[in-house]
Design an enzyme around this catalytic site. Sequence first.
Site, PDB file in Angstrom:
ATOM      1  N   ASP A 179       0.844  -1.193   0.000  1.00 31.36           N
ATOM      2  CA  ASP A 179       0.000   0.000   0.000  1.00 31.36           C
ATOM      3  C   ASP A 179       0.878   1.240   0.000  1.00 31.36           C
ATOM      4  O   ASP A 179       2.028   1.191   0.443  1.00 31.36           O
ATOM      5  CB  ASP A 179      -0.869  -0.034   1.275  1.00 31.36           C
ATOM      6  CG  ASP A 179      -2.037   0.922   1.165  1.00 31.36           C
ATOM      7  OD1 ASP A 179      -2.338   1.371   0.046  1.00 31.36           O
ATOM      8  OD2 ASP A 179      -2.639   1.223   2.209  1.00 31.36           O
TER       9      ASP A 179
HETATM   10  C1  FPP Z   1       4.330  -9.753  -8.739  1.00 30.20           C
HETATM   11  C2  FPP Z   1       3.934  -8.748  -7.740  1.00 30.20           C
HETATM   12  C3  FPP Z   1       3.920  -9.149  -6.310  1.00 30.20           C
HETATM   13  C4  FPP Z   1       3.632  -7.510  -8.159  1.00 30.20           C
HETATM   14  C5  FPP Z   1       3.208  -6.432  -7.261  1.00 30.20           C
HETATM   15  C6  FPP Z   1       2.911  -5.190  -8.041  1.00 30.20           C
HETATM   16  C7  FPP Z   1       2.414  -4.082  -7.145  1.00 30.20           C
HETATM   17  C8  FPP Z   1       3.366  -2.974  -6.875  1.00 30.20           C
HETATM   18  C9  FPP Z   1       1.181  -4.123  -6.608  1.00 30.20           C
HETATM   19  C10 FPP Z   1       0.581  -3.090  -5.713  1.00 30.20           C
HETATM   20  C11 FPP Z   1      -0.766  -2.679  -6.254  1.00 30.20           C
HETATM   21  C12 FPP Z   1      -1.688  -1.921  -5.403  1.00 30.20           C
HETATM   22  C13 FPP Z   1      -3.047  -1.838  -5.929  1.00 30.20           C
HETATM   23  C14 FPP Z   1      -1.347  -1.360  -4.187  1.00 30.20           C
HETATM   24  C15 FPP Z   1      -2.268  -0.622  -3.277  1.00 30.20           C
HETATM   25  O1  FPP Z   1      -2.391   0.763  -3.346  1.00 30.20           O
HETATM   26  P1  FPP Z   1      -1.363   1.834  -3.941  1.00 30.20           P
HETATM   27  O2  FPP Z   1      -0.036   1.454  -3.454  1.00 30.20           O
HETATM   28  O3  FPP Z   1      -1.584   1.834  -5.404  1.00 30.20           O
HETATM   29  O4  FPP Z   1      -1.673   3.286  -3.584  1.00 30.20           O
HETATM   30  P2  FPP Z   1      -2.156   4.216  -2.449  1.00 30.20           P
HETATM   31  O5  FPP Z   1      -2.412   3.413  -1.223  1.00 30.20           O
HETATM   32  O6  FPP Z   1      -1.067   5.238  -2.281  1.00 30.20           O
HETATM   33  O7  FPP Z   1      -3.383   4.807  -3.052  1.00 30.20           O
END
Ligand code: FPP
Length: 296
Positions: free
Chosen positions: A102
């Site tokens: 996150d």
């Molecule tokens: C193969 C593998 C494990 C890949 C992982 C790729 C990856 C970085 C996934 C995280 C995606 C995500 C939706 C995170 C949550 O919120 P956010 O971090 O987008 O944003 P916020 O909380 O700041 O809104």
Amino acid sequence: MSKFQVDTQTLQQRAIGDRTTIATRHRPRIKNRFLLFFFIRCRFLQEYRSNRLQGIWASWKFGMDVKQKTQIFENLASFARKFIFGILSMAAIPNHIAFIMDGNRRYSKQHNLINGAGHRVGFSSLMSMLRYCYELGVKYVTIYAFSIENFKRSPEEVQSLMDLMEEKIEGLIKEESIVNQYGVRVYFIGNLKLLSKPVRLAAERAMDATAKNSKAVLSICIAYTSTDEILHAVEESCEEIWDKIKVLDDCGSGYGLIKLGNERNQEKNIIDVSDIERHMYMAVAPDPDIIIRTSG
Ligand SMILES: CC(C)=CCC/C(C)=C/CC/C(C)=C/COP(=O)(O)OP(=O)(O)O
């Protein structure tokens, strides 16, 4: 005996007593120091034999460029880390740590990065954390990477995340990847049917490619929510019981249901908690000891 006369016997006994107390008090410390010294010596010899320290020594002697210097600092950092982890792992180490990914977009905004760059930085931090966990001896690591809710984000963002996931999953299969370095078996957990075909295929390839690794387990939750997991487990349990009933129900008049009920001695609860638990996606790992949500 006057009060100024010294009772040598009592003094002697006290002295012996004191010495014994001090010796007893210090014995564990001396033992620990010895263990520490022995540990440092072993790690030093291990590193030296692995040619890393020899390489560092040779570079200092014969001059070096920036790349070599970086390499040296990396090696020193890794040496120091392994040393500290070696001491830490003498105590109890959690068996299972879970991370909720996150804060990547917030990080990206704070540091004025281009779209998607925050996720890349997040992934590389995750890889460092994984390395530290496996070096510490943590057997199970779970990553909550992408929930079913996350599909509600803009189509461009979902697509860019799917592309990133495909690229990173392909990277995990490579021979030099962290997964192969530490003998980690990878499971992708969640409703994988919801993923784009290239990501799903990459996930399946990674699960096949690491199926023989047995030193540690990495569960990556994508297209996952706990309510969907429960629903899936209930459906699977019902199907399993229904198949059993059909086999038993040779005369087709509800006999199978009655027989199974009697067998389990619980006519009302044909399915119980253990059936559901067996069909949970997370059945591949014990419950986490620590859950860490990155970001604040
Ligand atoms: C193969 C593998 C494990 C890949 C992982 C790729 C990856 C970085 C996934 C995280 C995606 C995500 C939706 C995170 C949550 O919120 P956010 O971090 O987008 O944003 P916020 O909380 O700041 O809104």
